[in-house]
Write a protein that holds these residues in place. Sequence first.
Motif, PDB file in Angstrom:
ATOM      1  N   LEU A   1       0.796  -1.227   0.000  1.00  0.00           N
ATOM      2  CA  LEU A   1       0.000   0.000   0.000  1.00  0.00           C
ATOM      3  C   LEU A   1       0.831   1.280   0.000  1.00  0.00           C
TER       4      LEU A   1
ATOM      5  N   GLU B   1      -2.711   6.524  -0.050  1.00  0.00           N
ATOM      6  CA  GLU B   1      -3.446   7.068  -1.196  1.00  0.00           C
ATOM      7  C   GLU B   1      -4.444   6.035  -1.732  1.00  0.00           C
ATOM      8  N   GLN B   2      -4.028   4.765  -1.792  1.00  0.00           N
ATOM      9  CA  GLN B   2      -4.888   3.709  -2.341  1.00  0.00           C
ATOM     10  C   GLN B   2      -6.158   3.472  -1.523  1.00  0.00           C
TER      11      GLN B   2
ATOM     12  N   LYS C   1     -12.344   5.109  -0.454  1.00  0.00           N
ATOM     13  CA  LYS C   1     -12.941   3.776  -0.552  1.00  0.00           C
ATOM     14  C   LYS C   1     -13.827   3.517   0.661  1.00  0.00           C
TER      15      LYS C   1
ATOM     16  N   ALA D   1      -8.226  -4.403   1.449  1.00  0.00           N
ATOM     17  CA  ALA D   1      -6.903  -4.061   0.914  1.00  0.00           C
ATOM     18  C   ALA D   1      -5.812  -4.265   1.963  1.00  0.00           C
TER      19      ALA D   1
END
Length: 90
Positions: free
Chosen positions: A17, A52-53, A57, A65
């Motif tokens: 990540l 950031e990922q 979400k 994740a």
Amino acid sequence: PMTSVKGQIETRLRESLNPEVLIVEDFSAEHAGHSGARAGGETHFRVHIAAEQLKGKASVAQHRAIHKPLRDMMPEPIHALEITVLEKNE
């Protein structure tokens, strides 16, 4: 020497990540004597992460994740994982 469970969690989350913030706490001592606790600890962890990922979400997707790179470590050696996703201040 074998990497600690905490060290493995940190390495895997950094690789998958690339977080801006990553704090992994071992709070196994709070669970001594409970099911899932082992002598020597390293069973119960708190993860505070900003990446950031994970931004924007749903929390289920964020948790997926985070769990994905740790999947083969659960339920052994990781018995419990508390996750706090931080919003990185712009």
